[in-house]
Design a protein around this motif. Structure first.
Motif, PDB file in Angstrom:
ATOM      1  N   ASP A   1       0.831  -1.210   0.000  1.00  7.29           N
ATOM      2  CA  ASP A   1       0.000   0.000   0.000  1.00  7.29           C
ATOM      3  C   ASP A   1       0.864   1.257   0.000  1.00  7.29           C
ATOM      4  O   ASP A   1       2.093   1.180  -0.013  1.00  7.29           O
ATOM      5  CB  ASP A   1      -0.983  -0.015   1.184  1.00  7.29           C
ATOM      6  CG  ASP A   1      -0.302  -0.133   2.546  1.00  7.29           C
ATOM      7  OD1 ASP A   1       0.900   0.196   2.651  1.00  7.29           O
ATOM      8  OD2 ASP A   1      -0.977  -0.562   3.506  1.00  7.29           O
TER       9      ASP A   1
ATOM     10  N   ARG B   1      -0.105   1.392  10.777  1.00 10.36           N
ATOM     11  CA  ARG B   1      -0.800   1.756   9.541  1.00 10.36           C
ATOM     12  C   ARG B   1      -2.289   1.985   9.800  1.00 10.36           C
ATOM     13  O   ARG B   1      -2.975   2.608   9.008  1.00 10.36           O
ATOM     14  CB  ARG B   1      -0.611   0.669   8.483  1.00 10.36           C
ATOM     15  CG  ARG B   1       0.731   0.759   7.782  1.00 10.36           C
ATOM     16  CD  ARG B   1       0.792  -0.212   6.642  1.00 10.36           C
ATOM     17  NE  ARG B   1       0.736  -1.584   7.118  1.00 10.36           N
ATOM     18  CZ  ARG B   1       0.305  -2.615   6.394  1.00 10.36           C
ATOM     19  NH1 ARG B   1      -0.125  -2.433   5.154  1.00 10.36           N
ATOM     20  NH2 ARG B   1       0.289  -3.837   6.901  1.00 10.36           N
ATOM     21  N   ASN B   2      -2.762   1.451  10.922  1.00  7.94           N
ATOM     22  CA  ASN B   2      -4.199   1.622  11.205  1.00  7.94           C
ATOM     23  C   ASN B   2      -4.559   3.079  11.489  1.00  7.94           C
ATOM     24  O   ASN B   2      -5.558   3.591  10.966  1.00  7.94           O
ATOM     25  CB  ASN B   2      -4.614   0.744  12.381  1.00  7.94           C
ATOM     26  CG  ASN B   2      -4.444  -0.732  12.063  1.00  7.94           C
ATOM     27  OD1 ASN B   2      -4.202  -1.091  10.905  1.00  7.94           O
ATOM     28  ND2 ASN B   2      -4.551  -1.578  13.063  1.00  7.94           N
TER      29      ASN B   2
ATOM     30  N   TYR C   1      -9.635  -2.629  13.925  1.00 14.47           N
ATOM     31  CA  TYR C   1      -9.389  -2.654  12.486  1.00 14.47           C
ATOM     32  C   TYR C   1      -9.484  -4.068  11.925  1.00 14.47           C
ATOM     33  O   TYR C   1      -8.997  -5.017  12.531  1.00 14.47           O
ATOM     34  CB  TYR C   1      -7.994  -2.077  12.180  1.00 14.47           C
ATOM     35  CG  TYR C   1      -7.654  -2.102  10.707  1.00 14.47           C
ATOM     36  CD1 TYR C   1      -8.015  -1.051   9.869  1.00 14.47           C
ATOM     37  CD2 TYR C   1      -7.008  -3.206  10.130  1.00 14.47           C
ATOM     38  CE1 TYR C   1      -7.726  -1.089   8.510  1.00 14.47           C
ATOM     39  CE2 TYR C   1      -6.723  -3.248   8.777  1.00 14.47           C
ATOM     40  CZ  TYR C   1      -7.077  -2.182   7.969  1.00 14.47           C
ATOM     41  OH  TYR C   1      -6.810  -2.209   6.632  1.00 14.47           O
TER      42      TYR C   1
ATOM     43  N   GLN D   1     -10.122  -1.840   4.133  1.00 16.37           N
ATOM     44  CA  GLN D   1      -9.404  -1.359   2.947  1.00 16.37           C
ATOM     45  C   GLN D   1     -10.373  -1.180   1.777  1.00 16.37           C
ATOM     46  O   GLN D   1     -10.088  -0.447   0.831  1.00 16.37           O
ATOM     47  CB  GLN D   1      -8.299  -2.359   2.584  1.00 16.37           C
ATOM     48  CG  GLN D   1      -7.450  -1.971   1.409  1.00 16.37           C
ATOM     49  CD  GLN D   1      -6.194  -2.816   1.333  1.00 16.37           C
ATOM     50  OE1 GLN D   1      -5.237  -2.618   2.070  1.00 16.37           O
ATOM     51  NE2 GLN D   1      -6.194  -3.807   0.457  1.00 16.37           N
TER      52      GLN D   1
ATOM     53  N   LYS E   1     -12.043   2.431   0.124  1.00 16.00           N
ATOM     54  CA  LYS E   1     -11.451   3.487  -0.703  1.00 16.00           C
ATOM     55  C   LYS E   1     -11.956   3.583  -2.131  1.00 16.00           C
ATOM     56  O   LYS E   1     -12.355   4.669  -2.585  1.00 16.00           O
ATOM     57  CB  LYS E   1      -9.935   3.330  -0.722  1.00 16.00           C
ATOM     58  CG  LYS E   1      -9.336   3.680   0.616  1.00 16.00           C
ATOM     59  CD  LYS E   1      -7.860   3.429   0.667  1.00 16.00           C
ATOM     60  CE  LYS E   1      -7.432   3.274   2.105  1.00 16.00           C
ATOM     61  NZ  LYS E   1      -8.067   2.100   2.766  1.00 16.00           N
TER      62      LYS E   1
HETATM   63  N1  ARG Z   1      -3.919  -0.512   3.225  1.00 14.29           N
HETATM   64  C1  ARG Z   1      -4.548  -0.601   4.481  1.00 14.29           C
HETATM   65  C2  ARG Z   1      -5.956  -0.011   4.420  1.00 14.29           C
HETATM   66  O1  ARG Z   1      -6.228   0.686   3.535  1.00 14.29           O
HETATM   67  C3  ARG Z   1      -3.754   0.140   5.514  1.00 14.29           C
HETATM   68  C4  ARG Z   1      -3.951  -0.349   6.895  1.00 14.29           C
HETATM   69  C5  ARG Z   1      -3.327  -1.700   7.038  1.00 14.29           C
HETATM   70  N2  ARG Z   1      -3.383  -2.159   8.381  1.00 14.29           N
HETATM   71  C6  ARG Z   1      -3.179  -3.421   8.703  1.00 14.29           C
HETATM   72  N3  ARG Z   1      -3.288  -3.730   9.947  1.00 14.29           N
HETATM   73  N4  ARG Z   1      -2.910  -4.331   7.809  1.00 14.29           N
HETATM   74  O2  ARG Z   1      -6.796  -0.266   5.261  1.00 14.29           O
END
Ligand code: ARG
Length: 457
Positions: free
Chosen positions: A80, A106-107, A314, A319, A322
């Motif tokens: 990502d 990333r969360n 999360y 994801q 989007k």
């Molecule tokens: N690409 C991910 C999204 O859009 C980012 C967050 C990823 N977090 C994780 N715990 N894998 O949600």
């Protein structure tokens, strides 16, 4: 990024289902902005050395330049936008790059990026909606007194003016802007520093990063921070409703542009021809505005369904927030631009509109009101008398105004030739002076008030 725990590399299909870089690269600028705020705070609080913080910030600036110039190579292997940027950071400054992700996940990162994107997009849409309102209000002022049929059940009801009709959409769009404004106000809290879900043991300053990113304050609950997509759903609901408003108007444009209605002519710029039928002028832009509203509504429904069964906090399902959102907001933007284009140069056929306004006994209510006013009949009785006069005219296939006074008197002997004034469409609209009514003077005043409001920011 997590090689410590893994011996084998992911299957190609795993990579394909997992990677979001093909679409989340749209968040690149916001991702860098979030990282810059984060690293500045890490430096200020002494969590990172000033030296490392400065090195990271400088390299992030360079990456931003590469992205803007289109020199950045995105890799699916890096999943990502967040990992793509971080990997490039490591190319540029080596192991110090690994310190950026201290006290962050990333969360919370993606939650910040997406809020920043939605906030900026709302601001751009607000400008576009205002521009469409302005175009409509200008036309409404020009055609404040242009009589056209008003419909209920798509049957001729009472005459209105074109200006009045156009201002109805200005009102709807005003409410749309209010809804976007509300969504923006509520989303303007920073999830940065919520980390994966539980917060962090590092002495971070979430108020500082919130402020640096233009948020009003940090979000109050770390679990909520990383699992909340209300802000997207609210924005998509506002977008869906706005798209529905544009779609209703588009439907009217499609109808009005038919030879059968003939109320307006769309410019060549917003019409298409047929490859087989030389006479055709098709309102494709209006049809597409009407059709594309489906995608916007679909994005809203899609995200509601994605979220409805998700436990805190999360999950990767999120994801899926989007693509639909990007598409919906971009689609709305295009529909706003197309509608503004059509409004700017359509040419109404005032004579046809006026003729149609008088057809279908549209002034029957005026006659009934007149019987109440002049002869003191109860409205229900006036309704009955008028109905008989309409029946008489319909039997002969003529308009009410074409009945002779003698014929009229057979139904209500007390009527005089004054009644004919009431049957004209101009008189009909001019008499509707109640607040919010269609009288040309009211419409001109409302149009002017909107223009004043829209021109003072
Ligand atoms: N690409 C991910 C999204 O859009 C980012 C967050 C990823 N977090 C994780 N715990 N894998 O949600």
């Amino acid at each position: 990024m997590w090689g410590g725990r893994f011996a084998d590399s992911p299957d190609a299909i795993m990579e394909e289902i997992n990677a979001s870089i093909d679409f989340d690269q749209k968040l690149a600028a916001y991702d860098i902005a979030g990282s810059l705020a984060h690293v500045a705070m890490l430096g200020e609080t002494g969590i990172l050395s000033k030296d490392d913080a400065a090195k990271i910030a400088e390299a992030l600036g360079r990456i931003r330049g590469e992205i803007e110039k289109g020199d950045f190579t995105y890799s699916r292997k890096l999943e990502d936008i967040h990992m793509n940027v971080e990997a490039r950071l490591a190319d540029l400054i080596g192991p110090a790059a690994g310190r950026l992700h201290t006290a962050r996940s990333r969360n919370d990162q993606v939650a910040v990026d997406f809020r920043l994107y939605v906030r900026a997009t709302i601001e751009a849409l607000d400008g576009q909606i205002a521009a469409l309102q302005l175009a409509l209000a200008e036309k409404a002022l020009t055609f404040a007194g242009a009589v056209m049929p008003g419909f209920t059940h798509l049957q001729s009801a009472q005459p209105v003016t074109l200006g009045h009709h156009l201002l109805a959409y200005v009102e709807m769009l005003g409410r749309d802007r209010g809804r976007f404004r509300d969504a923006r106000a509520r989303l303007n809290e920073s999830p940065l520093g919520a980390a994966a879900l539980a917060g962090t043991s590092f002495p971070i300053d979430r108020f500082a990063t919130a402020k640096a990113l233009g948020f009003d304050r940090p979000t109050a609950n770390s679990l909520d921070s990383v699992s909340d997509r209300d802000f997207v759903i609210e924005t998509l609901s506002a977008a869906a409703l706005c798209a529905v408003h544009l779609s209703r108007f588009a439907e009217e444009i499609v109808l009005w542009a038919t030879p059968q209605f003939g109320f307006l002519r769309l410019s060549d710029k917003f019409s298409t021809g047929s490859s087989i039928m030389p006479q055709k002028r098709n309102p494709d832009a209006a049809e597409l505005v009407r059709g594309k509203s489906g995608r916007v509504i679909g994005a809203l429904t899609g995200l509601l369904v994605v979220l409805k069964g998700l436990p805190l906090a999360y999950s990767k399902d999120m994801q899926e927030d989007k693509e639909g959102t990007f598409d919906a907001l971009q689609t709305l933007s295009l529909c706003l631009a197309a509608t503004k284009g059509m409004v700017g140069d359509f040419v109404p056929d005032l004579a046809r509109m006026k003729a149609a306004a008088g057809a279908g006994y549209a002034t029957a209510t005026d006659l009934a009101d007149y019987l109440v006013r002049e002869l003191g009949l109860p409205f229900r009785e006036a309704h009955h008398v008028t109905g008989r006069l309409v029946g008489l005219a319909a039997e002969r296939g003529i308009g009410l105004e074409a009945l002779s006074l003698t014929e009229i008197k057979t139904v209500e002997p007390r009527l005089t030739d004054q009644v004919f004034a009431v049957l004209g469409v101009e008189n009909s609209v001019a008499s509707r002076t109640s607040y919010g009514g269609t009288a040309p003077a009211n419409v001109a005043e409302q149009a002017q008030a909107w223009l004043d409001r829209l021109k003072t920011p």
